[in-house]
Design a protein around this motif. Structure first.
Motif, mmCIF file in Angstrom:
data_model
loop_
_atom_site.group_PDB
_atom_site.id
_atom_site.type_symbol
_atom_site.label_atom_id
_atom_site.label_comp_id
_atom_site.label_asym_id
_atom_site.label_seq_id
_atom_site.Cartn_x
_atom_site.Cartn_y
_atom_site.Cartn_z
ATOM 1 N N VAL A 87 39.430 -34.743 -24.493
ATOM 2 C CA VAL A 87 38.443 -34.942 -23.439
ATOM 3 C C VAL A 87 37.708 -36.251 -23.670
ATOM 4 O O VAL A 87 37.169 -36.503 -24.748
ATOM 5 C CB VAL A 87 37.432 -33.776 -23.409
ATOM 6 C CG1 VAL A 87 36.488 -33.916 -22.220
ATOM 7 C CG2 VAL A 87 38.158 -32.447 -23.350
ATOM 8 N N THR A 88 37.687 -37.078 -22.646
ATOM 9 C CA THR A 88 36.982 -38.355 -22.713
ATOM 10 C C THR A 88 36.115 -38.503 -21.476
ATOM 11 O O THR A 88 36.422 -37.959 -20.412
ATOM 12 C CB THR A 88 37.961 -39.544 -22.808
ATOM 13 O OG1 THR A 88 38.865 -39.489 -21.708
ATOM 14 C CG2 THR A 88 38.750 -39.495 -24.096
ATOM 15 N N THR A 89 35.032 -39.240 -21.614
ATOM 16 C CA THR A 89 34.119 -39.423 -20.493
ATOM 17 C C THR A 89 34.449 -40.674 -19.698
ATOM 18 O O THR A 89 33.882 -40.913 -18.654
ATOM 19 C CB THR A 89 32.664 -39.520 -20.977
ATOM 20 O OG1 THR A 89 32.555 -40.568 -21.940
ATOM 21 C CG2 THR A 89 32.235 -38.216 -21.614
ATOM 22 N N THR A 93 38.911 -44.989 -24.238
ATOM 23 C CA THR A 93 38.811 -43.947 -25.251
ATOM 24 C C THR A 93 38.604 -44.541 -26.632
ATOM 25 O O THR A 93 38.805 -45.728 -26.864
ATOM 26 C CB THR A 93 40.086 -43.090 -25.274
ATOM 27 O OG1 THR A 93 41.181 -43.902 -25.692
ATOM 28 C CG2 THR A 93 40.379 -42.527 -23.911
ATOM 29 N N GLN A 239 30.503 -32.024 -14.985
ATOM 30 C CA GLN A 239 30.583 -33.447 -15.325
ATOM 31 C C GLN A 239 32.020 -33.924 -15.186
ATOM 32 O O GLN A 239 32.947 -33.279 -15.685
ATOM 33 C CB GLN A 239 30.116 -33.676 -16.765
ATOM 34 C CG GLN A 239 30.259 -35.114 -17.248
ATOM 35 C CD GLN A 239 29.949 -35.266 -18.719
ATOM 36 O OE1 GLN A 239 29.608 -34.285 -19.403
ATOM 37 N NE2 GLN A 239 30.057 -36.479 -19.237
ATOM 38 N N VAL A 241 35.158 -35.769 -16.197
ATOM 39 C CA VAL A 241 35.729 -36.240 -17.462
ATOM 40 C C VAL A 241 37.201 -36.537 -17.244
ATOM 41 O O VAL A 241 37.753 -36.277 -16.174
ATOM 42 C CB VAL A 241 35.561 -35.201 -18.592
ATOM 43 C CG1 VAL A 241 34.094 -34.999 -18.943
ATOM 44 C CG2 VAL A 241 36.228 -33.875 -18.211
ATOM 45 N N LEU A 287 33.586 -34.935 -27.130
ATOM 46 C CA LEU A 287 33.727 -35.945 -26.098
ATOM 47 C C LEU A 287 33.653 -37.337 -26.709
ATOM 48 O O LEU A 287 32.827 -37.613 -27.574
ATOM 49 C CB LEU A 287 32.589 -35.822 -25.075
ATOM 50 C CG LEU A 287 32.704 -34.718 -24.022
ATOM 51 C CD1 LEU A 287 31.409 -34.632 -23.250
ATOM 52 C CD2 LEU A 287 33.857 -35.010 -23.089
#
Length: 289
Positions: A87-89, A93, A239, A241, A287
């Motif tokens: 999971v990345t915002t 990355t 959110q 993501v 995250l």
């Protein structure tokens, strides 16, 4: 000591690549770490002067370790679970995940890889994803190069038939996710149905509370879950993501992660929804900022 430090430095240079190989093989971040660590232990016990190509030797070693782990997993007849998500915002990355996410190996593809037998998976991943020649793959799986090629070909056909080719335009994909959220919050059945692919699949993994994945097929059936979607969309904070490089939603309540949704979008339609609500795994789903 200098020699040991030099070997460690050389190993570190390959670590991201090895993690990517192991993650694609296993679909588990913790098991991938274990496989890479085992490769280091094996390297520390051999005479490196006899290794002509360290990168190739390490890749082969990780392949063998992963094959053993896959075979052990099969022998235990484990329930099917969603692969570990990354999971990345943001699209940028952290370095340790860049190699793992290369080529957008989404959850949908990882799930198809889980359906392959161990030798097929190792052959396909090593050859098609990392360019390892079949004459090197054969000894890993205990077969001839020709047999390894046949296994990779069989796996390739399954991947092509079962893994949807997701859209690459991220802003366009996120508009579809926004439409999903709007339909869910408003309880709009027709709006939800309009953005679902006719053959959409919903996979839900709640972990130990409900072992194994719950799988639903078809737009009408998935849209029939609207009440559940509506409750979640209006109860939790969502959110945007990225999940394995694809659009997703991280749902939280009072700063506690309650679920993660990954979407596979093809031609502006949602082809797959993967929902992870296993508290134990979500607790460690860090995250990247």
């Amino acid at each position: 000591m200098g020699k040991d430090n030099s070997l460690a430095d050389r190993f570190v240079a390959y670590r991201a690549h090895l993690s990517a190989v192991a993650y694609r093989m296993l679909g588990s971040l913790s098991e991938a770490d274990d496989a890479v660590q085992e490769a280091w232990l094996r390297l520390s016990r051999v005479d490196t002067a006899e290794i002509d190509n360290l990168g190739g030797w390490l890749t082969t070693t990780v392949g063998r370790v992963c094959l053993d782990m896959l075979r052990s997993r099969k022998s235990r007849s484990q329930e099917a679970y969603l692969p570990d998500p990354i999971v990345t915002t943001d699209a940028a990355t952290q370095p340790e995940h860049q190699a793992v996410l290369a080529d957008s190996v989404g959850l949908a593809l990882q799930i198809v890889l889980d359906s392959l037998n161990p030798a097929e998976r190792v052959s396909f991943v090593l050859h098609d994803m990392f360019g390892v020649p079949f004459d090197q793959i054969g000894p890993i799986i205990g077969k001839s190069a020709a047999a390894a090629k046949m296994m990779a070909s069989r796996a390739r056909r399954r991947v092509q038939n079962q893994a949807p080719r997701a859209d690459r335009d991220l802003p366009r994909q996120r508009r579809v996710v926004e439409a999903f959220l709007a339909a869910a919050r408003g309880g709009e059945f027709d709006a939800l149905l309009a953005i679902l692919d006719p053959d959409v699949v919903l996979r839900a993994d709640a972990g130990a509370r409900f072992p194994g994945m719950r799988v639903l097929h078809g737009a009408a059936t998935v849209a029939g879950q609207l009440d559940a979607f509506q409750r979640a969309a209006n109860t939790f904070a969502s959110q945007h993501v990225l999940v394995n490089g694809a659009p997703g939603l991280l749902n939280t309540a009072k700063d506690r992660t309650v679920s993660l949704i990954a979407f596979t979008i093809v031609d502006d339609k949602i082809a797959a929804i993967d929902l992870l609500s296993d508290p134990a795994r979500l607790r460690y789903a860090a995250l990247d900022a």
